[in-house]
Design a protein around this motif. Structure first.
Motif, PDB file in Angstrom:
ATOM      1  N   MET A 206       0.828  -1.204   0.000  1.00 29.05           N
ATOM      2  CA  MET A 206       0.000   0.000   0.000  1.00 29.05           C
ATOM      3  C   MET A 206       0.865   1.257   0.000  1.00 29.05           C
ATOM      4  SD  MET A 206      -3.093  -1.278   2.530  1.00 29.05           S
ATOM      5  CE  MET A 206      -3.379   0.348   3.123  1.00 29.05           C
ATOM      6  N   VAL A 207       1.945   1.248   0.781  1.00 25.55           N
ATOM      7  CA  VAL A 207       2.865   2.392   0.791  1.00 25.55           C
ATOM      8  C   VAL A 207       3.506   2.541  -0.583  1.00 25.55           C
ATOM      9  CG1 VAL A 207       5.021   3.283   1.751  1.00 25.55           C
ATOM     10  CG2 VAL A 207       3.319   2.257   3.273  1.00 25.55           C
ATOM     11  N   ALA A 208       3.968   1.446  -1.168  1.00 23.87           N
ATOM     12  CA  ALA A 208       4.612   1.491  -2.489  1.00 23.87           C
ATOM     13  C   ALA A 208       3.657   2.046  -3.541  1.00 23.87           C
ATOM     14  CB  ALA A 208       5.106   0.108  -2.886  1.00 23.87           C
ATOM     15  N   GLU A 209       2.402   1.625  -3.482  1.00 19.66           N
ATOM     16  CA  GLU A 209       1.411   2.114  -4.455  1.00 19.66           C
ATOM     17  C   GLU A 209       1.227   3.621  -4.318  1.00 19.66           C
ATOM     18  OE1 GLU A 209      -1.034   2.015  -7.638  1.00 19.66           O
ATOM     19  OE2 GLU A 209       0.131   0.338  -6.853  1.00 19.66           O
ATOM     20  N   ARG A 210       1.175   4.102  -3.101  1.00 22.56           N
ATOM     21  CA  ARG A 210       1.026   5.548  -2.847  1.00 22.56           C
ATOM     22  C   ARG A 210       2.243   6.315  -3.367  1.00 22.56           C
ATOM     23  NH1 ARG A 210       1.003  10.221  -2.699  1.00 22.56           N
ATOM     24  NH2 ARG A 210       0.439  11.613  -1.010  1.00 22.56           N
ATOM     25  N   LEU A 211       3.444   5.764  -3.142  1.00 22.78           N
ATOM     26  CA  LEU A 211       4.664   6.437  -3.563  1.00 22.78           C
ATOM     27  C   LEU A 211       4.833   6.435  -5.085  1.00 22.78           C
ATOM     28  CD1 LEU A 211       7.193   5.280  -0.812  1.00 22.78           C
ATOM     29  CD2 LEU A 211       5.998   7.470  -0.999  1.00 22.78           C
ATOM     30  N   ARG A 212       4.254   5.463  -5.770  1.00 23.15           N
ATOM     31  CA  ARG A 212       4.358   5.412  -7.238  1.00 23.15           C
ATOM     32  C   ARG A 212       3.749   6.644  -7.898  1.00 23.15           C
ATOM     33  NH1 ARG A 212       3.544   0.024  -6.302  1.00 23.15           N
ATOM     34  NH2 ARG A 212       5.377  -1.196  -6.790  1.00 23.15           N
ATOM     35  N   ASP A 213       2.834   7.293  -7.214  1.00 22.48           N
ATOM     36  CA  ASP A 213       2.265   8.537  -7.732  1.00 22.48           C
ATOM     37  C   ASP A 213       3.302   9.657  -7.774  1.00 22.48           C
ATOM     38  OD1 ASP A 213      -0.224   7.314  -7.907  1.00 22.48           O
ATOM     39  OD2 ASP A 213      -0.921   8.113  -5.985  1.00 22.48           O
ATOM     40  N   LEU A 214       4.408   9.474  -7.028  1.00 18.59           N
ATOM     41  CA  LEU A 214       5.412  10.532  -6.899  1.00 18.59           C
ATOM     42  C   LEU A 214       6.662  10.303  -7.730  1.00 18.59           C
ATOM     43  CD1 LEU A 214       5.175  10.948  -3.040  1.00 18.59           C
ATOM     44  CD2 LEU A 214       4.124  12.395  -4.790  1.00 18.59           C
ATOM     45  N   GLY A 215       6.925   9.054  -8.099  1.00 22.55           N
ATOM     46  CA  GLY A 215       8.142   8.790  -8.857  1.00 22.55           C
ATOM     47  C   GLY A 215       8.497   7.322  -8.893  1.00 22.55           C
ATOM     48  N   SER A 216       9.760   7.057  -9.160  1.00 29.49           N
ATOM     49  CA  SER A 216      10.286   5.701  -9.272  1.00 29.49           C
ATOM     50  C   SER A 216      10.420   5.076  -7.884  1.00 29.49           C
ATOM     51  CB  SER A 216      11.656   5.761  -9.960  1.00 29.49           C
ATOM     52  OG  SER A 216      12.243   4.493  -9.999  1.00 29.49           O
ATOM     53  N   VAL A 217       9.850   3.863  -7.723  1.00 28.33           N
ATOM     54  CA  VAL A 217       9.802   3.209  -6.419  1.00 28.33           C
ATOM     55  C   VAL A 217      10.612   1.916  -6.424  1.00 28.33           C
ATOM     56  CG1 VAL A 217       8.265   2.045  -4.764  1.00 28.33           C
ATOM     57  CG2 VAL A 217       7.565   4.192  -5.822  1.00 28.33           C
ATOM     58  N   ASP A 218      11.337   1.696  -5.344  1.00 26.52           N
ATOM     59  CA  ASP A 218      12.017   0.426  -5.094  1.00 26.52           C
ATOM     60  C   ASP A 218      11.446  -0.122  -3.796  1.00 26.52           C
ATOM     61  OD1 ASP A 218      13.879  -1.707  -5.173  1.00 26.52           O
ATOM     62  OD2 ASP A 218      15.248  -0.584  -3.874  1.00 26.52           O
ATOM     63  N   HIS A 219      10.890  -1.322  -3.856  1.00 23.91           N
ATOM     64  CA  HIS A 219      10.296  -1.965  -2.679  1.00 23.91           C
ATOM     65  C   HIS A 219      11.076  -3.258  -2.462  1.00 23.91           C
ATOM     66  CE1 HIS A 219       6.371  -3.764  -0.742  1.00 23.91           C
ATOM     67  NE2 HIS A 219       7.396  -3.751   0.103  1.00 23.91           N
ATOM     68  N   ALA A 220      11.804  -3.327  -1.353  1.00 26.76           N
ATOM     69  CA  ALA A 220      12.652  -4.481  -1.089  1.00 26.76           C
ATOM     70  C   ALA A 220      12.428  -5.006   0.321  1.00 26.76           C
ATOM     71  CB  ALA A 220      14.122  -4.091  -1.261  1.00 26.76           C
ATOM     72  N   VAL A 221      12.723  -6.283   0.489  1.00 29.26           N
ATOM     73  CA  VAL A 221      12.634  -6.931   1.794  1.00 29.26           C
ATOM     74  C   VAL A 221      14.054  -7.317   2.203  1.00 29.26           C
ATOM     75  CG1 VAL A 221      11.696  -8.906   3.050  1.00 29.26           C
ATOM     76  CG2 VAL A 221      10.323  -7.800   1.271  1.00 29.26           C
ATOM     77  N   TRP A 222      14.421  -6.963   3.435  1.00 30.00           N
ATOM     78  CA  TRP A 222      15.768  -7.207   3.938  1.00 30.00           C
ATOM     79  C   TRP A 222      15.703  -8.044   5.206  1.00 30.00           C
ATOM     80  CZ3 TRP A 222      20.348  -4.875   1.965  1.00 30.00           C
ATOM     81  CH2 TRP A 222      20.145  -4.013   0.896  1.00 30.00           C
ATOM     82  N   ILE A 223      16.671  -8.940   5.334  1.00 28.38           N
ATOM     83  CA  ILE A 223      16.807  -9.750   6.545  1.00 28.38           C
ATOM     84  C   ILE A 223      18.206  -9.526   7.107  1.00 28.38           C
ATOM     85  CG2 ILE A 223      15.126 -11.480   5.817  1.00 28.38           C
ATOM     86  CD1 ILE A 223      17.532 -13.296   5.062  1.00 28.38           C
ATOM     87  N   PRO A 224      18.383  -9.785   8.398  1.00 27.61           N
ATOM     88  CA  PRO A 224      19.725  -9.634   8.974  1.00 27.61           C
ATOM     89  C   PRO A 224      20.693 -10.640   8.341  1.00 27.61           C
ATOM     90  CG  PRO A 224      18.059  -9.791  10.704  1.00 27.61           C
ATOM     91  CD  PRO A 224      17.386 -10.133   9.415  1.00 27.61           C
ATOM     92  N   ALA A 225      21.893 -10.191   8.095  1.00 29.04           N
ATOM     93  CA  ALA A 225      22.928 -11.092   7.595  1.00 29.04           C
ATOM     94  C   ALA A 225      23.365 -12.004   8.738  1.00 29.04           C
ATOM     95  CB  ALA A 225      24.114 -10.290   7.067  1.00 29.04           C
ATOM     96  N   ALA A 226      23.712 -13.224   8.403  1.00 27.60           N
ATOM     97  CA  ALA A 226      24.204 -14.154   9.411  1.00 27.60           C
ATOM     98  C   ALA A 226      25.478 -13.587  10.031  1.00 27.60           C
ATOM     99  CB  ALA A 226      24.486 -15.518   8.777  1.00 27.60           C
ATOM    100  N   LYS A 227      25.652 -13.792  11.303  1.00 31.26           N
ATOM    101  CA  LYS A 227      26.803 -13.222  12.006  1.00 31.26           C
ATOM    102  C   LYS A 227      28.130 -13.730  11.452  1.00 31.26           C
ATOM    103  CE  LYS A 227      24.473 -12.242  16.323  1.00 31.26           C
ATOM    104  NZ  LYS A 227      24.356 -10.827  16.238  1.00 31.26           N
TER     105      LYS A 227
END
Length: 107
Positions: A81-102
């Motif tokens: 929903m946030v990404a869809e809203r931001l697309r009205d403003l410009g180029s969007v990158d939507h990514a999912v990040w996880i912690p790197a293993a120690k």
């Protein structure tokens, strides 16, 4: 924002939704975007939402949702929903990040 004590074995992962736009368009949109982020904070007890502006480029803005749960990391309904809203403003990158293993070393 409440102080949370993570449960044992609780996974912490983030959704990073970034938009590149022009500074004037972002300034106009910031009040409604901030309201959307505040609503995420209020409605998702297992999430912390951050509204961030790039330190050097006025046309870059990001919404970061830090999830504190055992759900598999994924693009969530909230993030979409946030990404869809931001697309009205410009180029969007939507990514999912996880912690790197120690024990992971940078190349």
């Amino acid at each position: 924002m409440e102080n949370r004590t993570p449960a044992v074995n609780e996974l912490k992962w983030i959704e990073l939704i970034r938009v590149q736009s022009n500074a004037d368009r972002l300034q106009e949109a910031i009040p409604s975007l901030r309201q959307q982020v505040d609503e995420i904070e209020a409605s998702a007890s297992d999430a912390e939402a951050l509204f961030m502006q790039h330190a050097l480029y006025e046309g870059d803005l990001a919404v970061v949702v830090v999830w504190h749960n055992n759900t598999a990391p994924q693009k969530t309904r909230v993030g979409l929903m946030v990404a869809e809203r931001l697309r009205d403003l410009g180029s969007v990158d939507h990514a999912v990040w996880i912690p790197a293993a120690k024990d992971t070393q940078a190349a």
